[in-house]
Scaffold this motif. Structure first.
Motif, PDB file in Angstrom:
ATOM      1  N   GLU A  20       0.986  -1.062   0.172  1.00 24.93           N
ATOM      2  CA  GLU A  20       0.083   0.102  -0.060  1.00 24.93           C
ATOM      3  C   GLU A  20       0.987   1.345  -0.115  1.00 24.93           C
ATOM      4  N   TYR A  21       0.347   2.230  -0.862  1.00 20.19           N
ATOM      5  CA  TYR A  21       1.013   3.487  -0.862  1.00 20.19           C
ATOM      6  C   TYR A  21       0.133   4.643  -0.551  1.00 20.19           C
ATOM      7  N   SER A  26      -2.537   0.478  -4.670  1.00 22.86           N
ATOM      8  CA  SER A  26      -1.776  -0.566  -4.116  1.00 22.86           C
ATOM      9  C   SER A  26      -1.404  -1.429  -5.168  1.00 22.86           C
ATOM     10  N   GLU A  27      -0.316  -2.257  -5.003  1.00 19.76           N
ATOM     11  CA  GLU A  27       0.192  -3.266  -5.951  1.00 19.76           C
ATOM     12  C   GLU A  27       0.300  -4.438  -5.209  1.00 19.76           C
ATOM     13  N   MET A  28       0.283  -5.692  -6.002  1.00 24.73           N
ATOM     14  CA  MET A  28       0.746  -6.851  -5.455  1.00 24.73           C
ATOM     15  C   MET A  28       2.029  -7.306  -6.101  1.00 24.73           C
ATOM     16  N   VAL A  29       2.798  -7.569  -5.188  1.00 26.76           N
ATOM     17  CA  VAL A  29       4.243  -7.875  -5.706  1.00 26.76           C
ATOM     18  C   VAL A  29       4.220  -9.543  -5.539  1.00 26.76           C
ATOM     19  N   ILE A  30       4.588 -10.197  -6.571  1.00 31.71           N
ATOM     20  CA  ILE A  30       4.849 -11.636  -6.493  1.00 31.71           C
ATOM     21  C   ILE A  30       6.236 -12.053  -6.865  1.00 31.71           C
ATOM     22  N   PRO A  99      -1.280  -4.751 -10.539  1.00 32.17           N
ATOM     23  CA  PRO A  99      -2.309  -3.887  -9.800  1.00 32.17           C
ATOM     24  C   PRO A  99      -2.921  -4.838  -8.698  1.00 32.17           C
ATOM     25  N   PHE A 100      -3.206  -4.111  -7.530  1.00 34.61           N
ATOM     26  CA  PHE A 100      -3.495  -5.033  -6.614  1.00 34.61           C
ATOM     27  C   PHE A 100      -5.271  -5.073  -7.008  1.00 34.61           C
TER      28      PHE A 100
END
Length: 109
Positions: A20-21, A26-30, A99-100
């Motif tokens: 979360e920024y 928000s992003e999903m980092v995998i 993208p989350f």
């Protein structure tokens, strides 16, 4: 023989982190690691457990670790150089960012 191939299999590790920024979505980092075994003695598990210890010992003996006392490898001065050493052996994480997307739990019938 088939029995000699049993212990050479893969280790697969995947982390999925929602980031979360304050100023952007928000992003999903995998982050994914896939390690292959080479033989019955240099198995994927032996490589992913033993080689980080070897890398840390090497850094300690070379005086490259500035921290003292008992430490866990969550400090960048520890994990950074270890990841560099592991990448030389072919062990590395591959990251992708998406993208989350909020999901709702499926309802059970």
């Amino acid at each position: 023989s088939a029995a000699s191939d049993v212990y050479k299999r893969q280790v697969i590790l995947q982390h999925e982190l929602e980031v979360e920024y304050r100023d952007r979505p928000s992003e999903m980092v995998i982050s994914t690691l896939v390690a292959e075994g080479e033989s019955n003695t240099m198995t994927a598990m032996a490589k992913t457990v033993g080689l980080p210890v070897v890398a840390a010992t090497k850094l300690l003996l070379e005086g490259a670790l500035s921290l003292t006392g008992s430490q866990i490898p969550t400090h960048e001065s520890i994990y950074g150089p270890i990841l560099v050493e592991l990448e030389k052996t072919g062990i590395r994480f591959v990251e992708r960012i998406e993208p989350f997307r909020e999901t709702t739990p499926k309802e059970t019938e």
